[in-house]
Write a protein that holds these residues in place. Structure first.
Motif, PDB file in Angstrom:
ATOM      1  N   ARG A  68       3.458  10.094   8.475  1.00 49.63           N
ATOM      2  CA  ARG A  68       2.191   9.771   9.112  1.00 49.63           C
ATOM      3  C   ARG A  68       1.837  10.771  10.221  1.00 49.63           C
ATOM      4  NH1 ARG A  68       2.466   3.117   9.289  1.00 49.63           N
ATOM      5  NH2 ARG A  68       2.891   2.873   7.065  1.00 49.63           N
TER       6      ARG A  68
ATOM      7  N   LYS B  51     -10.131   9.370   7.292  1.00 56.59           N
ATOM      8  CA  LYS B  51     -11.514   8.888   7.231  1.00 56.59           C
ATOM      9  C   LYS B  51     -11.945   8.302   8.572  1.00 56.59           C
ATOM     10  CE  LYS B  51     -14.525   5.767   4.608  1.00 56.59           C
ATOM     11  NZ  LYS B  51     -14.587   4.799   3.475  1.00 56.59           N
ATOM     12  N   LEU B  52     -11.050   7.510   9.180  1.00 58.23           N
ATOM     13  CA  LEU B  52     -11.378   6.885  10.462  1.00 58.23           C
ATOM     14  C   LEU B  52     -11.540   7.927  11.566  1.00 58.23           C
ATOM     15  CD1 LEU B  52     -11.694   4.465  12.356  1.00 58.23           C
ATOM     16  CD2 LEU B  52      -9.192   4.380  12.521  1.00 58.23           C
TER      17      LEU B  52
ATOM     18  N   THR C  42     -14.727  10.041  11.984  1.00 57.99           N
ATOM     19  CA  THR C  42     -15.942   9.418  12.518  1.00 57.99           C
ATOM     20  C   THR C  42     -15.969   9.399  14.042  1.00 57.99           C
ATOM     21  OG1 THR C  42     -14.994   7.180  12.571  1.00 57.99           O
ATOM     22  CG2 THR C  42     -16.000   7.909  10.502  1.00 57.99           C
TER      23      THR C  42
ATOM     24  N   GLY D  16       0.813  -1.207   0.000  1.00 59.67           N
ATOM     25  CA  GLY D  16       0.000   0.000   0.000  1.00 59.67           C
ATOM     26  C   GLY D  16       0.850   1.262   0.000  1.00 59.67           C
TER      27      GLY D  16
ATOM     28  N   ASP E  11      -2.293   6.299   0.721  1.00 58.80           N
ATOM     29  CA  ASP E  11      -3.497   5.561   1.098  1.00 58.80           C
ATOM     30  C   ASP E  11      -3.656   5.505   2.618  1.00 58.80           C
ATOM     31  OD1 ASP E  11      -3.980   5.074  -1.577  1.00 58.80           O
ATOM     32  OD2 ASP E  11      -2.994   3.105  -1.560  1.00 58.80           O
ATOM     33  N   VAL E  12      -2.531   5.390   3.325  1.00 58.93           N
ATOM     34  CA  VAL E  12      -2.581   5.370   4.787  1.00 58.93           C
ATOM     35  C   VAL E  12      -3.148   6.684   5.312  1.00 58.93           C
ATOM     36  CG1 VAL E  12      -1.209   5.244   6.902  1.00 58.93           C
ATOM     37  CG2 VAL E  12      -0.675   3.734   4.986  1.00 58.93           C
TER      38      VAL E  12
ATOM     39  N   VAL F  96      -5.181   8.788   3.815  1.00 57.22           N
ATOM     40  CA  VAL F  96      -6.613   8.870   3.519  1.00 57.22           C
ATOM     41  C   VAL F  96      -7.408   8.026   4.506  1.00 57.22           C
ATOM     42  CG1 VAL F  96      -8.383   8.288   1.826  1.00 57.22           C
ATOM     43  CG2 VAL F  96      -6.273   9.407   1.084  1.00 57.22           C
ATOM     44  N   ALA F  97      -6.923   6.796   4.779  1.00 56.37           N
ATOM     45  CA  ALA F  97      -7.638   5.895   5.681  1.00 56.37           C
ATOM     46  C   ALA F  97      -7.662   6.448   7.108  1.00 56.37           C
ATOM     47  CB  ALA F  97      -6.990   4.521   5.646  1.00 56.37           C
ATOM     48  N   LEU F  98      -6.545   7.020   7.562  1.00 58.94           N
ATOM     49  CA  LEU F  98      -6.504   7.596   8.903  1.00 58.94           C
ATOM     50  C   LEU F  98      -7.461   8.771   9.031  1.00 58.94           C
ATOM     51  CD1 LEU F  98      -2.683   7.534   9.815  1.00 58.94           C
ATOM     52  CD2 LEU F  98      -4.528   6.325  10.989  1.00 58.94           C
TER      53      LEU F  98
END
Length: 242
Positions: free
Chosen positions: A240, A220-221, A224, A209, A213-214, A216-218
């Motif tokens: 990061r 997004k999480l 929430t 990966g 991408d990391v 974006v995922a962080l």
């Protein structure tokens, strides 16, 4: 008549081969009785349930003690590649070469051991070339989960070896440059004696990966969640923390 030479180019892995961590590789050039050595990385591995009471494990450099060591080159700043330098440098005692980010982290380790003023630490620019004894070493930009990872094109009178260091092909690095594919292709076109490939999970099929991408995922999480959020990661992984 072509002059015969007794010079040899040898590769000596003292740690990191067929295991995760504790990387210490050495390249020797010259006749058997009078070789000059280049060390690549001086890292640690961490203890586990099989080593109760032992937190950190370092390579055994006994073979190289008393040998002519021309330099120590560090490919990047992960602990399994630089973590043992403070402990082992007094037994190796050679100039240390690293790119600026790696050199910055190394200084603290040497300072902690009280040897910073003893070590000749030479910063090499990204993509730079240095002559270290019989070795011409070119730092080749790679991508990995840390800033400034470099492969090493190690040129000798007998030919060139490409030592990759840790790597993954990442076309979306959050910081730093992309893998310098043109230089790597150029090395292949010119011909290399060997590629010494060093990377965790290199034998696992698939695609690694991207650091992009990391991120974006962080994001997004975390979006929430409510209240305070604590995220743990390697302090050296500045991408990061961006």
């Amino acid at each position: 008549m072509k002059k015969q030479t007794q010079d040899e180019l040898v590769f000596l892995p003292l740690g990191g081969s067929d295991e995760v961590g504790m990387n210490l590789n050495a390249y020797g050039f010259g006749p058997e009785a009078d070789r000059e050595w280049l060390i690549v990385d001086v890292g640690v591995t961490f203890g586990d349930l099989s080593t109760p009471g032992v937190d950190v494990i370092v390579p055994d450099p006994t073979y190289l003690e008393g040998e002519t060591i021309k330099g120590i080159v560090l490919t990047h700043a992960h602990e399994d590649h630089i973590g043992a330098l403070g402990w082992l440098w007094p037994r190796l005692k050679a100039p240390v070469y690293a790119t600026p980010f790696t050199a910055y982290l190394i200084r603290d380790k040497l300072r902690e051991r009280g040897i910073l003023d003893e070590v000749e630490l030479i910063e090499v620019p990204l993509g730079g070339t240095v002559d270290i004894g019989p070795f011409g070493v070119t730092f080749v930009n790679m991508t990995h989960s840390i800033a400034e990872p470099s492969g090493l094109a190690i040129d000798t009178p007998l030919g060139t070896v490409f030592h990759t260091g840790d790597w993954k092909i990442d076309d979306q690095p959050v910081i730093g440059t992309k893998t310098d594919a043109p230089t790597i292709r150029g090395l292949g076109d010119e011909g290399v004696l060997a590629m010494v490939c060093d990377s965790t999970n290199v034998f696992v099929p698939g695609v690694a990966g991207s650091e992009g991408d990391v991120a974006v995922a962080l994001a997004k999480l975390i979006s929430t969640l409510k209240g305070r959020v604590a995220v743990g990661c390697f302090a050296s992984n500045v991408a990061r923390m961006d």
